[in-house]
Design an enzyme around this catalytic site. Structure first.
Site, mmCIF file in Angstrom:
data_model
loop_
_atom_site.group_PDB
_atom_site.id
_atom_site.type_symbol
_atom_site.label_atom_id
_atom_site.label_comp_id
_atom_site.label_asym_id
_atom_site.label_seq_id
_atom_site.Cartn_x
_atom_site.Cartn_y
_atom_site.Cartn_z
ATOM 1 N N GLU A 237 -0.304 -4.860 4.096
ATOM 2 C CA GLU A 237 1.027 -4.452 4.588
ATOM 3 C C GLU A 237 1.125 -4.365 6.108
ATOM 4 O O GLU A 237 1.549 -3.346 6.650
ATOM 5 C CB GLU A 237 1.406 -3.116 3.935
ATOM 6 C CG GLU A 237 1.428 -3.220 2.421
ATOM 7 C CD GLU A 237 1.638 -1.878 1.711
ATOM 8 O OE1 GLU A 237 1.874 -0.865 2.380
ATOM 9 O OE2 GLU A 237 1.575 -1.871 0.466
ATOM 10 N N GLU B 2 0.211 -6.536 -7.536
ATOM 11 C CA GLU B 2 0.591 -5.155 -7.897
ATOM 12 C C GLU B 2 1.884 -5.230 -8.691
ATOM 13 O O GLU B 2 2.919 -4.724 -8.274
ATOM 14 C CB GLU B 2 0.772 -4.296 -6.639
ATOM 15 C CG GLU B 2 -0.471 -4.236 -5.771
ATOM 16 C CD GLU B 2 -0.336 -3.315 -4.563
ATOM 17 O OE1 GLU B 2 0.607 -2.505 -4.508
ATOM 18 O OE2 GLU B 2 -1.185 -3.421 -3.667
#
Ligand code: 9MR
Length: 376
Positions: free
Chosen positions: A163, A268
């Site tokens: 991220e 995810e």
């Protein structure tokens, strides 16, 4: 007569070990996700400490039956694995890796460098001021060498950086970026590769279908490759909702990453069945506002469930369509009861985002998929 009873019993056992959470004697042959799709890409799941320590046997049954890859949901994040500069806590990560090995699974490490769940000491000195670039490089190197080195040859691949790119394609202004600039990413990949030259290395992020972020990540992939650094795949986190992302945009991103010369992993995967904040009305009436945000406190209505199942199935079919570029599909948790989505973006809601419900039963689309033959 006795034989008849035994046969009937066997039929019942086989039926119930198909797509619900009971272990079968041979979980690699059909009727399970890995049995049907395990030859297309890895079928992964994020696991927590209770599961790897065997304290949640219903989840463990599902994990063993349906999945051939695991990722650590939390225990390898810096705040947990390296809480103080001179102290590592390897108890949970060791249990996670042993669990994967015992079950013959592809083990994925998550994640080496992330601004969140960041060990509080990592980027600051004793006074709480930012450390110098040289100190941070040294700490990153020590952190990555120690962790990747400990599990060398046992972990298939690492989420090296998590991220780091924003929706507009620019870099997140994390402490790593503020101290080292863009350089922290190539350094992290370099250190990880030095620590275990055989491990696959990934960049992992959410909202990867958003054009700005997608372009930013592709620029990053190109930069790493131009420097001769290893990057095997991009992890598209796949935290979805009932209306986002669109299949079209998601597919375009998958193809764009593949064209940049990396594999794609859905890392995810989950899909919230709840309304997002912006979809609800009348903020002045707090009670009805809360109710509208948390509308399915008893059960998920059939009308919502059928849309959710159809959408999940379509995404899974999309992953199958691109099995030549997709190397892993990992769901973010086993059953609805232990999903992070029950507390995000609003605490204390009842969400229904995973493949197995609160009673550890497979959702309808999973049952449908499990009945497909493996040549699909
Ligand atoms: O599922 C994880 C949850 O238990 C933690 O509280 C949370 C803390 O930030 O992290 C969750 O996992 C995140 C993952 O590591 C990175 N991508 C986003 C996931 C959901 O927040």
């Amino acid at each position: 007569m006795k034989r008849g009873i035994i046969t009937n019993l066997l039929v019942v056992v086989i039926f119930f070990t198909g797509c619900i959470g009971v272990p079968s004697s041979d979980s690699n042959t059909g009727n399970t996700l890995k049995g049907v799709f395990g030859d297309k890409f890895l079928i992964g799941v994020a696991v927590n400490d209770n599961q790897v320590r065997g304290k949640d046997s219903l989840s463990v049954n599902i994990i063993q039956q349906h999945f051939n890859s695991i990722v650590a949901e939390n225990c390898m994040k810096s705040a947990l694995i390296h809480p103080e500069e001179n102290r590592y806590d390897f108890e949970a990560p060791d249990a996670f890796v042993s669990f994967g090995e015992k079950n013959g699974m592809a083990i994925i490490g998550h994640c080496l460098i992330w601004h969140s769940q960041l060990a509080p000491w990592f980027c600051v000195d004793d006074k709480g001021d930012k450390v110098s670039p040289e100190v941070l490089k040294k700490r990153m190197k020590e952190h990555i060498y120690t962790i990747v080195g400990r599990y060398k040859g046992r972990i298939k691949g690492w989420d090296v950086v998590n991220e780091a790119i924003l929706e507009d394609g620019s870099y997140r202004k994390s402490p790593f970026y503020e101290i080292l600039g863009e350089e922290f990413i190539p350094l992290a990949f370099q250190y990880a590769h030095e620590a275990d030259p055989d491990a696959e290395l990934y960049y992992n992020d959410y909202g990867m279908d958003i054009p700005g972020r997608q372009e930013g990540v592709i620029r990053l992939v190109n930069q790493l490759k131009a420097r001769g650094l290893r990057i095997d795949a991009v992890g598209m986190q796949g935290h979805m909702g009932m209306t986002y992302p669109t299949l079209e945009n998601f597919e375009k991103s998958m193809l764009a990453f593949s064209s940049a010369g990396v594999k794609v992993m859905i890392t995810e995967w989950d899909m919230s069945a709840l309304p997002s904040q912006s979809q609800t009305a009348n903020i002045s009436d707090t009670v009805s506002y809360r109710k509208s945000l948390n509308p399915y406190q008893d059960i998920l209505p059939d009308s919502v469930s059928s849309v959710w199942n159809a959408r999940m199935k379509s995404f899974f079919e999309l992953f199958l369509k691109h099995k030549d570029i997709v190397t892993r599909v990992t769901v973010w948790g086993v059953s609805d009861g232990n999903s992070w989505k029950n507390n995000f973006p609003i605490r204390g809601r009842k969400d229904y985002p995973l493949l197995f419900d609160r009673n550890y039963q497979a959702k309808p689309f999973v049952k449908e998929l499990c009945t497909l033959s493996s040549d699909k």
